[in-house]
Write a protein that holds these residues in place. Structure first.
Motif, short mmCIF file in Angstrom:
data_model
loop_
_atom_site.label_atom_id
_atom_site.label_comp_id
_atom_site.label_asym_id
_atom_site.label_seq_id
_atom_site.Cartn_x
_atom_site.Cartn_y
_atom_site.Cartn_z
N GLY A 199 28.48 -70.85 68.70
CA GLY A 199 27.15 -71.42 68.59
C GLY A 199 26.92 -72.15 67.28
N GLU A 200 27.97 -72.68 66.68
CA GLU A 200 27.87 -73.32 65.38
C GLU A 200 27.72 -74.83 65.47
N HIS A 201 27.83 -75.42 66.66
CA HIS A 201 27.61 -76.86 66.79
C HIS A 201 26.12 -77.15 66.59
N ILE A 202 25.83 -78.25 65.96
CA ILE A 202 24.43 -78.63 65.74
C ILE A 202 23.82 -79.05 67.06
N ARG A 203 22.65 -78.49 67.37
CA ARG A 203 21.94 -78.82 68.61
C ARG A 203 20.55 -79.29 68.27
N VAL A 204 20.09 -80.27 69.01
CA VAL A 204 18.72 -80.73 68.86
C VAL A 204 17.90 -79.98 69.92
N THR A 205 17.07 -79.05 69.48
CA THR A 205 16.38 -78.15 70.42
C THR A 205 14.87 -78.39 70.46
N LEU A 206 14.41 -79.53 69.99
CA LEU A 206 12.98 -79.80 69.98
C LEU A 206 12.38 -79.70 71.38
N VAL A 207 12.97 -80.38 72.35
CA VAL A 207 12.48 -80.34 73.73
C VAL A 207 12.79 -78.99 74.35
N LEU A 208 13.97 -78.48 74.13
CA LEU A 208 14.39 -77.23 74.73
C LEU A 208 13.49 -76.06 74.31
N SER A 209 13.09 -76.05 73.06
CA SER A 209 12.24 -74.94 72.59
C SER A 209 10.84 -75.00 73.17
N ALA A 210 10.42 -76.16 73.64
CA ALA A 210 9.08 -76.29 74.23
C ALA A 210 9.06 -75.86 75.69
N LEU A 211 10.22 -75.75 76.30
CA LEU A 211 10.30 -75.39 77.71
C LEU A 211 10.51 -73.90 77.89
N LYS A 212 9.99 -73.40 78.99
CA LYS A 212 10.13 -71.98 79.33
C LYS A 212 10.65 -71.84 80.76
N GLY A 213 11.23 -70.71 81.04
CA GLY A 213 11.62 -70.35 82.41
C GLY A 213 12.63 -71.29 83.04
N ARG A 214 12.29 -71.74 84.27
CA ARG A 214 13.21 -72.55 85.06
C ARG A 214 13.48 -73.91 84.43
#
Length: 169
Positions: free
Chosen positions: A66-81
């Motif tokens: 899990g050490e690769h840099i990830r852009v999680t701005l959109v991912l963190s806003a989403l929940k569930g499915r």
């Protein structure tokens, strides 16, 4: 199977570490040779080959930790499915790109061997030798991406680690 895959990732990382140590030795030899006025042909090219090998061989291990840099701005806003769907899409796309990269990396090394392609530096190294580390690293990374995709599909993929937020943008 899990133990075999982990051994593969750890083995590639160990080879990357050996390449880093060899890179250090090559750079030190280059420095010492300049100071003592003798020449080691091709040492700069070999240092470059070792640096590339270290980078490519470490890709899978870095992905699995899990050490690769990830852009999680959109991912963190989403929940569930929606979150799961975006993770699955990203892994599927990453897997496709990793498989293509592995295929063309191996193909490049094979073609360099078939055409007897050599480096343009003074050492005239057959290029398939350093390109082989790129191909091996790309193949191991493609296997790691397939592994992550299968784990995601089975619902067994590890979630975010505590320090992961520090590496995300």
């Amino acid at each position: 199977m899990r133990r075999l895959l982990n051994f593969l990732y750890d083995g590639a990382a160990a080879l990357a570490a050996l390449c880093m140590v060899a890179l250090l030795c090559a750079v030190l030899l280059s420095i010492v040779s300049r100071q003592l006025s003798f020449h080691v042909p091709g040492i700069d090219a070999y240092a470059g080959y070792l640096m590339a090998a270290a980078g490519f061989l470490a890709l899978a291990h870095t992905l699995k930790r899990g050490e690769h840099i990830r852009v999680t701005l959109v991912l963190s806003a989403l929940k569930g499915r929606a979150h799961q769907a975006l993770e699955l899409f990203a892994l599927a796309l990453g897997t496709l790109l990793a498989v293509l990269f592995a295929y063309y990396s191996v193909r490049l090394a094979w073609q360099s061997h078939a055409f007897n392609d050599i480096s343009t530096s003074s050492d005239a190294t057959p290029l398939w030798l350093p390109q082989l580390s790129m191909g091996v690293g790309a193949v191991v990374m493609a296997i790691a991406f397939v592994d992550e995709l299968v784990l995601q599909l089975l619902g067994r993929r590890a979630g975010a680690r505590p320090g992961e937020a520090l590496r995300n943008e």
